[in-house]
Scaffold this motif. Structure first.
Motif, short mmCIF file in Angstrom:
data_model
loop_
_atom_site.label_atom_id
_atom_site.label_comp_id
_atom_site.label_asym_id
_atom_site.label_seq_id
_atom_site.Cartn_x
_atom_site.Cartn_y
_atom_site.Cartn_z
N LEU A 175 0.83 -1.21 0.00
CA LEU A 175 0.00 0.00 0.00
C LEU A 175 0.87 1.26 0.00
O LEU A 175 0.58 2.22 -0.73
N GLY A 176 1.93 1.25 0.79
CA GLY A 176 2.80 2.41 0.87
C GLY A 176 3.49 2.69 -0.46
O GLY A 176 3.58 3.84 -0.89
N VAL A 177 3.96 1.63 -1.14
CA VAL A 177 4.64 1.81 -2.42
C VAL A 177 3.65 2.33 -3.47
O VAL A 177 3.95 3.28 -4.21
N ILE A 178 2.45 1.75 -3.48
CA ILE A 178 1.45 2.21 -4.46
C ILE A 178 1.14 3.68 -4.22
O ILE A 178 1.11 4.50 -5.15
N PRO A 187 -5.15 6.74 -6.44
CA PRO A 187 -4.83 5.63 -5.50
C PRO A 187 -4.25 6.14 -4.19
O PRO A 187 -4.59 5.65 -3.11
N ASP A 188 -3.39 7.16 -4.29
CA ASP A 188 -2.77 7.72 -3.09
C ASP A 188 -3.82 8.33 -2.18
O ASP A 188 -3.82 8.12 -0.97
N GLY A 219 9.04 7.47 2.14
CA GLY A 219 10.34 7.05 1.65
C GLY A 219 10.38 6.97 0.13
O GLY A 219 11.32 7.44 -0.51
N VAL A 220 9.32 6.40 -0.47
CA VAL A 220 9.26 6.27 -1.93
C VAL A 220 9.24 7.65 -2.57
O VAL A 220 9.97 7.92 -3.55
N VAL A 276 14.63 2.59 -7.00
CA VAL A 276 13.85 3.33 -6.00
C VAL A 276 13.52 2.45 -4.81
O VAL A 276 13.80 2.79 -3.66
N LEU A 277 12.94 1.27 -5.08
CA LEU A 277 12.46 0.45 -3.97
C LEU A 277 13.60 -0.01 -3.07
O LEU A 277 13.48 -0.05 -1.87
N ARG A 278 14.74 -0.34 -3.69
CA ARG A 278 15.88 -0.79 -2.88
C ARG A 278 16.26 0.24 -1.84
O ARG A 278 16.55 -0.07 -0.70
#
Lengths: 315, 326
Positions: B118-121, B130-131, B215-216, B243-245
């Motif tokens: 959910l946080g990444v989306i 979506p946010d 963070g994203v 980005v995700l790393r």
């Protein structure tokens, strides 16, 4: 040009008033924060005028038939005799929900206020003065924060409630306000940590150095030079603390560690009507639970709005 | 990295000692006589108070009391329970801790992947639909007090589901957590764990997902993202590889911090569901004025939280090459 304290105070007040106006506009510009603020304002009015608004203003008024179903008709907006029904003791749930608003606002609001005032004074002084005292207090605060707030609150309320004080003594009066005090005590270190880091940042600015060269006292520098710049961070923290305080008061009430029966505490009402009683009078649980839910959602949306507004204004 | 970890370990030890001091003196320095509190307050007779005072060595000087209490705790001698007549505190606490641990494990397995997703989306679609939906959800429904969601799950979901023909046909429903014996095996307990674990998931969901989102968003603004995008690397690859790393690294710390949230959440959830865990034991111990048991439970809880933080620091240092310099 020499600026007198009175001039600088009035200019800082007018600056702050303009800031508040801008913040209010920002607060109502987004739909989420506008909804949150409206919900909180609604419950705040209930808290202030609950005694006048409730049809049966006595919290323990058992003079009604027990277990009457809610008479509220949403279609025609008719309230009826008992809009939210009556509980198993014959108390009007509608009146009790309205009356319950004042205690949660008073405890959470005053508790937050005390913790913000004392916590920011402590934290800013720590941040500005530095040194070994700051180091030691900082460690103590970190250790305190390692224990979850709810756990500490439960332990403190549970112990204080069981102490035997003489009736009408000042200790007994304090013990009656144990939830309020516990919230204030619990949040002082949290606020202090925020205020300390704000002060650490602000004290490197030139106007603080200027005040030091003028030979101002540390109290003057902390409250007149650092405090005005720390206000945005403190306002955000205060709104966040208030939302947690509401949450904590409701949870403590539910766990049986809040106001004692027969007070119309929402958490207590939920607890008193769960389990087997839920089958008998579901409305006696659902309406106070709904009130808690709406207030918590409102406070969360509002404090999120405040954070956004302050960040936008401060940048 | 060794230096960093050593600093963290010193901090861990110091914090641990300080919190033990606090736990001890909080219950002693408060006005009133602890022996009388344990014996039952106003109604206790003088002999009962005296007996408890000598049993718990409450007449020794405070520093000596603290040291002997801490020594006993470290050796694993946590005394016998006053509230649960004669039961060994350590056996009681370890049985309940295992149950709470199972509940926490199921809750973490549910909440961490869900809230990260959910946080990444939300972070990738900042301020888009979506946010907005996710942040509204996390701010409102998900941040409700645990007892409200817990009661909703019990009264609406569990009781509503148990009556219908589909549940009968599947032979699957949510058993009451209060009916589970405290010494049941994990397999026996699991069906009763889903609903309380879901309630606990909601507690952590808001917290983890909002920090992941932040963070994203922060990583997306970095120069290397623009460079990678301008080099012509597919956006998917930029997000997944770069980005995700970087964005998920701080999440390790966040999960450790949210253990502390989970602990307070579990106290309420176990009480609502009547689940035989450490939280419901704590409430019973406080209500029955069993100070030694309360102290032991709070010490165990603080140990778990501090250990989780230490582990997170270690994991963070092990995964982040930049820490090695410090």
């Amino acid at each position: 040009m020499h600026v007198t304290p009175a001039q600088s105070l009035s200019s800082s007040i007018s600056r702050n008033l303009a800031g508040i106006g801008r913040a209010l506009r920002a607060l109502f510009s987004g739909p989420q924060s506008a909804l949150g603020t409206a919900l909180v304002a609604f419950f705040f009015i209930l808290a202030l005028f609950g005694g006048q608004l409730a049809p049966y203003p006595k919290a323990n008024d058992q003079s009604h038939d027990a277990r009457v179903s809610p008479t509220l008709d949403i279609g025609s907006l008719q309230l009826g005799a008992h809009p939210f029904g009556t509980d198993r003791l014959g108390r009007d749930v509608y009146s009790r929900v309205i009356l319950g608003a004042s205690s949660i606002f008073r405890i959470a609001g005053l508790g937050t206020l005390i913790s913000v005032v004392l916590g920011s004074a402590l934290g800013m002084t720590m941040g500005y003065r530095g040194g070994w005292l700051d180091e030691l207090l900082g460690r103590v605060i970190d250790a305190l924060l390692a224990i979850p707030a709810l756990l500490l609150a439960l332990v403190m309320v549970g112990i204080i409630r069981n102490l035997d004080f003489e009736i009408n003594s000042w200790q007994a009066a304090l013990a009656d306000e144990v939830t309020l005090l516990v919230i204030a005590i619990l949040y002082i270190p949290v606020v202090a940590r925020v205020a300390r880091s704000a002060a650490l940042d602000i004290k490197t600015r030139e106007f603080v150095a200027a005040a030091e060269i003028r030979g101002e006292s540390s109290a003057y520098i902390v409250f007149r030079e650092i405090l005005p710049s720390a206000i945005p961070a403190l306002v955000v923290e205060a709104s966040l603390r208030f939302s947690y305080a509401i949450f904590l008061v409701a949870s403590l009430g539910f766990l049986g560690f809040g106001s004692p029966p027969p007070s119309p505490d929402w958490g207590l009402m939920v607890n008193e009507n769960r389990g087997g009683f839920y089958r008998l009078t579901p409305w006696a649980l659902e309406f106070p639970a709904l009130a808690i839910a709406l207030l918590v959602i409102g406070v969360n949306l509002m404090s999120d709005g405040i954070r956004r507004a302050v960040q936008k204004g401060g940048a | 990295m060794i230096l960093f970890l050593r600093r963290r370990f010193v901090f861990f030890f110091f914090t641990y000692l300080l919190s033990s001091l606090m736990i001890f003196f909080l219950l002693r320095v408060l006005p009133g006589d602890p022996a009388r509190v344990i014996a039952g307050g106003r109604e206790a007779t003088a002999e009962q108070v005296e007996q408890i005072r000598s049993e718990l060595r409450l007449d020794a000087p405070l520093p000596q009391q603290y040291l002997s209490w801490l020594g006993d705790f470290a050796r694993g001698d946590w005394g016998t329970s006053i509230a649960f007549r004669g039961a060994d505190n350590r056996a009681l606490i370890s049985e309940r801790s295992i149950n709470s641990g199972r509940l926490a494990l199921v809750a973490l397995l549910l909440s961490v992947p869900l809230s990260l997703a959910l946080g990444v989306i939300a972070g990738l679609s900042e301020n888009k639909l979506p946010d907005v939906i996710i942040s509204l959800l996390t701010l409102s429904v998900v941040s409700l007090p645990e007892f409200v969601t817990g009661l909703f799950l019990i009264n609406i979901v569990a009781l509503g589901w148990s009556g219908n023909p589909l549940a009968e046909a599947l032979g699957w429903w949510f058993p009451a957590s209060s009916a589970v014996p405290a010494n049941a095996s994990f397999g026996e307990m699991l069906p009763a764990l889903w609903l309380p674990a879901f309630a606990a998931t909601l507690v952590m969901l808001a917290y983890i997902s909002r920090l992941t989102r932040a963070g994203v968003i922060e990583e997306l603004k970095r120069d290397y993202v623009r460079t990678a995008a301008l080099k012509g690397i597919a956006w998917r690859t930029v997000v997944l590889r770069h980005v995700l790393r970087n964005a998920l690294l701080p999440t390790i710390t966040v999960i450790a911090i949210s253990i502390s949230w989970l602990v307070s959440g579990l106290v309420v959830i176990e009480f609502v569901f009547g689940f035989p865990g450490l939280g419901s034991l704590l409430i019973a111990a406080i209500e029955r004025r069993d100070l030694p048991l309360v102290q032991a439970i709070v010490m165990v809880t603080v140990s778990v939280i501090l250990l989780a933080n230490l582990l997170a620091d270690w994991a963070y240092a092990a995964l982040n090459p930049r820490i090695k310099l410090g």
